[in-house]
Write a protein that holds these residues in place. Structure first.
Motif, PDB file in Angstrom:
ATOM      1  N   VAL A  13       0.839  -1.196   0.000  1.00 52.57           N
ATOM      2  CA  VAL A  13       0.000   0.000   0.000  1.00 52.57           C
ATOM      3  C   VAL A  13       0.875   1.247   0.000  1.00 52.57           C
ATOM      4  O   VAL A  13       1.822   1.351   0.788  1.00 52.57           O
ATOM      5  CB  VAL A  13      -0.927   0.025   1.235  1.00 52.57           C
ATOM      6  CG1 VAL A  13      -1.840   1.246   1.190  1.00 52.57           C
ATOM      7  CG2 VAL A  13      -1.755  -1.249   1.314  1.00 52.57           C
ATOM      8  N   LYS A  14       0.524   2.179  -0.884  1.00 49.35           N
ATOM      9  CA  LYS A  14       1.187   3.489  -0.906  1.00 49.35           C
ATOM     10  C   LYS A  14       0.172   4.534  -0.495  1.00 49.35           C
ATOM     11  O   LYS A  14      -0.737   4.886  -1.252  1.00 49.35           O
ATOM     12  CB  LYS A  14       1.742   3.802  -2.295  1.00 49.35           C
ATOM     13  CG  LYS A  14       2.615   5.056  -2.328  1.00 49.35           C
ATOM     14  CD  LYS A  14       3.304   5.237  -3.659  1.00 49.35           C
ATOM     15  CE  LYS A  14       4.277   6.407  -3.608  1.00 49.35           C
ATOM     16  NZ  LYS A  14       5.000   6.605  -4.870  1.00 49.35           N
ATOM     17  N   GLU A  15       0.296   5.027   0.729  1.00 48.87           N
ATOM     18  CA  GLU A  15      -0.697   5.948   1.276  1.00 48.87           C
ATOM     19  C   GLU A  15      -0.570   7.345   0.703  1.00 48.87           C
ATOM     20  O   GLU A  15      -1.560   8.062   0.567  1.00 48.87           O
ATOM     21  CB  GLU A  15      -0.574   5.998   2.808  1.00 48.87           C
ATOM     22  CG  GLU A  15      -0.878   4.689   3.507  1.00 48.87           C
ATOM     23  CD  GLU A  15      -2.353   4.311   3.408  1.00 48.87           C
ATOM     24  OE1 GLU A  15      -3.139   5.107   2.879  1.00 48.87           O
ATOM     25  OE2 GLU A  15      -2.696   3.201   3.868  1.00 48.87           O
ATOM     26  N   ASP A  16       0.641   7.741   0.361  1.00 53.71           N
ATOM     27  CA  ASP A  16       0.871   9.099  -0.124  1.00 53.71           C
ATOM     28  C   ASP A  16       1.863   9.044  -1.276  1.00 53.71           C
ATOM     29  O   ASP A  16       2.829   8.278  -1.231  1.00 53.71           O
ATOM     30  CB  ASP A  16       1.412   9.982   1.009  1.00 53.71           C
ATOM     31  CG  ASP A  16       1.391  11.458   0.637  1.00 53.71           C
ATOM     32  OD1 ASP A  16       2.177  11.857  -0.258  1.00 53.71           O
ATOM     33  OD2 ASP A  16       0.611  12.218   1.236  1.00 53.71           O
ATOM     34  N   ARG A  25      -3.650   3.282  -4.573  1.00 57.67           N
ATOM     35  CA  ARG A  25      -3.093   2.983  -3.250  1.00 57.67           C
ATOM     36  C   ARG A  25      -2.505   1.579  -3.180  1.00 57.67           C
ATOM     37  O   ARG A  25      -1.445   1.373  -2.617  1.00 57.67           O
ATOM     38  CB  ARG A  25      -4.182   3.129  -2.183  1.00 57.67           C
ATOM     39  CG  ARG A  25      -4.734   4.524  -2.021  1.00 57.67           C
ATOM     40  CD  ARG A  25      -5.806   4.546  -0.952  1.00 57.67           C
ATOM     41  NE  ARG A  25      -5.282   4.095   0.347  1.00 57.67           N
ATOM     42  CZ  ARG A  25      -5.713   2.997   0.977  1.00 57.67           C
ATOM     43  NH1 ARG A  25      -6.651   2.233   0.414  1.00 57.67           N
ATOM     44  NH2 ARG A  25      -5.202   2.654   2.155  1.00 57.67           N
TER      45      ARG A  25
END
Length: 452
Positions: A212-215, A318
């Motif tokens: 997961v890449k939140e930002d 995300r």
């Protein structure tokens, strides 16, 4: 289509240092049935090394994709096990005269099934599950429902149905060296993708992890562990085992479910006076198979076949990677390391580099070797989600692109030269090939590696 996913798919499996290969991969991509096409819904065909296709064309690389006006019902099954080479075949049933006169565009959505089975006590349970679990899941009431609760309930019923179906096969499975019925069992980590929803069902200690890449400013990914290992020492599992009359004991520092069986020298019916041996046997509390664990008093299995189920809504912005792996991977590599290895691998490696799945698998095998341990069977499936309209990511060796919106007719055949390009190993000044070149098959001097 905004309600469907686009992703790259790769898989890797290796026997490691074990005497037998008991890991099995199963990948199926099919059309979802509809009310008007249920009767014509094509059954997936398995194409193994000992099974021939009905037409020779199916075993040849696809020369060109079906045109927009030539889409027809088709099935694609990519089945990989440690004993067979990668297999992918696409077959199209014969068209009727009506179809020949007027081409029909099939608008059904695709559904994808991915599974990792890590067998133990023999390969029979893992292979049985790979051959039958998907078909049993599809038959359960509620599986094709739009209600998440009904789908998860169908997954649980399908697992239990597969487990009970093994009873009929048990007499055919090889007996143990002491002449007892087979103790074969298998973990099962299953992912079903429909639209943007991912359904996960799981027993054992294989695992499913999402990167997961939140930002967008983040340079590393977070690891979301979708599954939890079913270890016998977990309070919930230990309580269930003991409630059914079972027990958990340690052997060589590892908690195991105890196999209670009459002493091997015993003959005749089991009575109260019969001597019962208690053997610390299995290091997982849930699995498919392991029919030895049936408790006749409660009518249940001490080693439970009922899976944990989860549903997630995937967002490619995300959720970047979905990794399914056996414990041969996860025992050597924490989930966060695995997802970030895939992330940095896609940034650093060009189109002719190895796939993400192979990178993870080879690295895990190196870690086994560095620790001077006998490597376990190691199996990995990696799905790299891609945002529609986003920047293209180079496709690596042995990867295929799956677009769930265009249907399975558009899946490229993974035996084409593009996916199996030959890589020249770099020759060093002394004329020797280093082991690192053998494993990674690419030059990587000067790369900037991310820390994880």
């Amino acid at each position: 289509m905004d309600d469907s996913l686009l992703f790259r798919m790769s898989a890797f499996s290796d026997q490691g240092g074990r005497k037998y290969m008991e890991d099995v991969i199963e990948i199926r991509i099919e059309y979802e049935p509809t009310a008007s096409t249920d009767e014509d819904y094509p059954q997936p065909r398995r194409h193994g090394g000992q099974e021939k296709t009905q037409s020779g064309a199916a075993s040849q690389p696809v020369s060109e994709p079906h045109g927009p006006g030539r889409l027809g019902p088709a099935t694609a099954a990519w089945v990989e096990s440690l004993s067979d080479e990668d297999i992918c075949s696409i077959g199209t049933p014969a068209s009727s005269d009506r179809d020949a006169a007027e081409p029909v565009v099939d608008m059904r959505r695709s559904v994808a099934f991915f599974a990792v089975f890590d067998g133990h006590g023999g390969r029979e349970a893992a292979h049985f599950a790979s051959e039958h679990l998907w078909d049993l899941l599809k038959r359960q009431r509620g599986f094709w429902s739009g209600d998440h609760g009904e789908v998860c309930a169908a997954l649980r019923k399908g697992f239990i149905a597969c487990h009970h179906a093994m009873w009929k096969e048990l007499p055919e499975w090889p007996k143990t060296i002491t002449g007892l019925p087979s103790t074969s069992g298998t973990t099962a980590s299953v992912v079903v993708i429909r639209g943007v929803h991912m359904y996960v069902a799981h027993v054992g200690d294989s695992a499913v992890v999402v990167g997961v890449k939140e930002d967008n400013a983040d340079i590393t990914l977070q690891a979301l562990e979708v599954t939890q290992d079913h270890k016998p020492e977990l309070p919930k599992e230990k309580e269930r085992i003991e409630r059914l009359g079972g027990s958990v004991m340690k052997k060589s520092g590892v908690n195991r479910v105890v196999w209670k069986r009459p002493r091997l020298t015993h003959n005749g019916p089991v009575r109260r006076s019969t001597v019962i041996d208690q053997i610390p046997f299995l290091a997982v509390a849930r699995s498919l198979g392991d029919l030895w664990s049936y408790d006749f008093y409660s009518g249940e299995f001490v080693v439970s076949p009922e899976p944990d189920t989860t549903v997630m809504t995937l967002d490619p912005k995300r959720h970047r990677y979905i990794i399914l792996g056996s414990d041969g991977l996860w025992n050597m590599m924490p989930p966060k390391n695995a997802v970030n290895m895939c992330y940095s691998h896609d940034k650093m490696v060009g189109p002719k580099g190895m796939s993400c799945a192979r990178r993870l698998g080879c690295t895990a095998l190196l870690f086994w070797k560095e620790r001077m341990l006998r490597a376990d069977n190691t199996t990995v499936i990696v799905l790299a989600l891609q945002e529609r309209g986003g920047p293209p990511i180079p496709m690596h060796r042995d990867e295929i692109v799956v677009d769930m919106a265009t249907g399975i007719d558009q899946i490229p055949y993974p035996g084409t030269p593009y996916n199996t390009c030959e890589i020249q190993k770099a020759e060093h000044g002394d004329g020797m090939f280093y082991e690192e070149d053998e494993i990674y098959e690419e030059e990587h001097e000067g790369w900037t590696c991310l820390d994880w």
